[in-house]
Write a protein that holds these residues in place. Structure first.
Motif, short mmCIF file in Angstrom:
data_model
loop_
_atom_site.label_atom_id
_atom_site.label_comp_id
_atom_site.label_asym_id
_atom_site.label_seq_id
_atom_site.Cartn_x
_atom_site.Cartn_y
_atom_site.Cartn_z
N ILE A 82 0.49 33.58 21.57
CA ILE A 82 -0.24 32.55 20.81
C ILE A 82 0.27 32.46 19.38
O ILE A 82 0.48 33.46 18.71
N HIS B 64 -6.18 27.35 16.89
CA HIS B 64 -6.85 27.53 15.60
C HIS B 64 -8.31 27.92 15.85
O HIS B 64 -9.11 27.13 16.37
N LYS B 65 -8.65 29.13 15.46
CA LYS B 65 -9.95 29.71 15.81
C LYS B 65 -11.13 28.87 15.31
O LYS B 65 -12.10 28.64 16.03
N GLU C 197 -1.13 31.35 16.10
CA GLU C 197 -2.44 31.05 15.47
C GLU C 197 -2.19 30.30 14.16
O GLU C 197 -1.44 30.76 13.31
N TYR D 226 -13.18 30.50 22.39
CA TYR D 226 -11.88 30.76 21.75
C TYR D 226 -11.26 32.03 22.35
O TYR D 226 -10.08 32.05 22.71
N VAL E 253 -7.58 33.09 24.23
CA VAL E 253 -6.73 34.20 23.77
C VAL E 253 -6.43 35.13 24.95
O VAL E 253 -5.28 35.53 25.18
N LYS F 238 -2.55 37.40 23.55
CA LYS F 238 -2.40 37.33 22.10
C LYS F 238 -0.94 37.17 21.67
O LYS F 238 -0.60 36.42 20.76
#
Length: 304
Positions: free
Chosen positions: A236, A214-215, A238, A224, A228, A233
């Motif tokens: 992940i 969670h950014k 998110e 962050y 990633v 990406k």
């Protein structure tokens, strides 16, 4: 004797400490709260009741039984919250590190003395007093140790800031062969949606090379972005602010392909199955009201 071994978050689990909700005590006052989510539920009159939490934890114990995991439980302290065993200590490699947690919670460590007695005392580490750390902020991941921290000058103002930079440095000294990577987390005493209480509230590695992330839990975008890039990406999942608030990243791995998750996490659970994970769904929504979920209430001792 217990031969401790934890190299990462997902290898096959053999022994674990699972907290307990028995004799959990009365609903705390606002002054006694350690986190904004508990405050919210106290104010709303929806703070969880003991019986519901006991039922939820027994569901998890049954899943462990199904996978032949040895489960240790704390001795019961009357009228005391002992759910979140991850906070009180954690294992990296073959060492158990006692967390320097909020002083009110020292009794919780004493309640697992029957487990501690089975560990070689040379493998039990007490960090210096100035090192504050809780297990929810510490994630061994093969050659790395990921640690959530907060190093702002206002650290002391945040009851939600649990791991300081002194602890990060002490852990690096203890494990010179590991790369310790720390992440600054967003803290709030009053707004649960703007608070990453621990690293596992906004990030968790799963399987061999995937992660839930969670950014907004991270204060520094480059940190962050590092995650990633590290996981890729495409590997992940998110999560949204609402999903972070509901603790989507706080699932728990029994093995690289087996994850215990809250049954209401539909979007996550569907993705996990699509990625070939076995998802063991349990009810844990009452426990979640205290800003902790499955990873928070388990302390792995041995992973193969």
């Amino acid at each position: 004797m217990l031969q401790l071994n934890v190299q990462n978050e997902t290898s096959r689990l053999k022994a674990v400490v699972l907290g307990t909700a028995k004799s959990n005590g009365k609903t705390p006052t606002l002054e006694e709260c350690y986190d904004p989510k508990s405050r919210e539920h106290i104010l709303a009159g929806t703070y969880p009741v003991e019986n519901d939490m006991i039922t939820e934890m027994e569901e998890v114990a049954k899943v462990f039984e199904k996978y032949n995991v040895t489960v240790f439980r704390p001795e019961i302290i009357e009228n005391y919250n002992q759910i979140f065993s991850r906070d009180i200590a954690f294992v990296i490699e073959d060492k158990l590190i006692k967390a320097n947690i909020l002083p009110d919670r020292d009794k919780e460590f004493e309640a697992i003395s029957h487990v501690i007695k089975q560990i070689d005392k040379n493998k039990i580490i007490q960090l210096p007093e100035e090192c504050h750390v809780e297990g929810g902020d510490v994630m061994p991941w093969n050659e790395y140790i990921f640690i959530g921290t907060y190093s702002g000058n206002d650290y002391a103002d945040f009851i939600t800031a649990r791991t300081n930079i002194e602890a990060v440095e002490a852990i690096q000294k203890l494990f010179p062969n590991k790369k310790v990577k720390s992440f600054e987390l967003r803290k709030s005493n009053t707004n649960a949606k703007e608070n990453a209480l621990h690293l596992d509230c906004c990030f968790q590695p799963i399987g061999k090379s995937k992660a839930i992330l969670h950014k907004n839990g991270f204060l520094i975008e480059e940190e962050y972005n590092w995650l990633v890039n590290y996981f890729g990406k495409e590997n992940i999942f998110e999560i949204t602010k609402e999903e972070m608030y509901n603790m989507f990243s706080n699932v728990f791995s029994i093995a690289e392909d087996v994850i215990i998750s809250e049954k209401s996490f539909t979007r996550l659970n569907n993705w996990l199955r699509k990625e070939n994970f076995i998802v063991e769904e349990v009810n844990y929504s009452e426990i979640a009201k205290q800003e902790g979920l499955l990873r928070c209430s388990t302390m792995p001792l041995i992973r193969l």
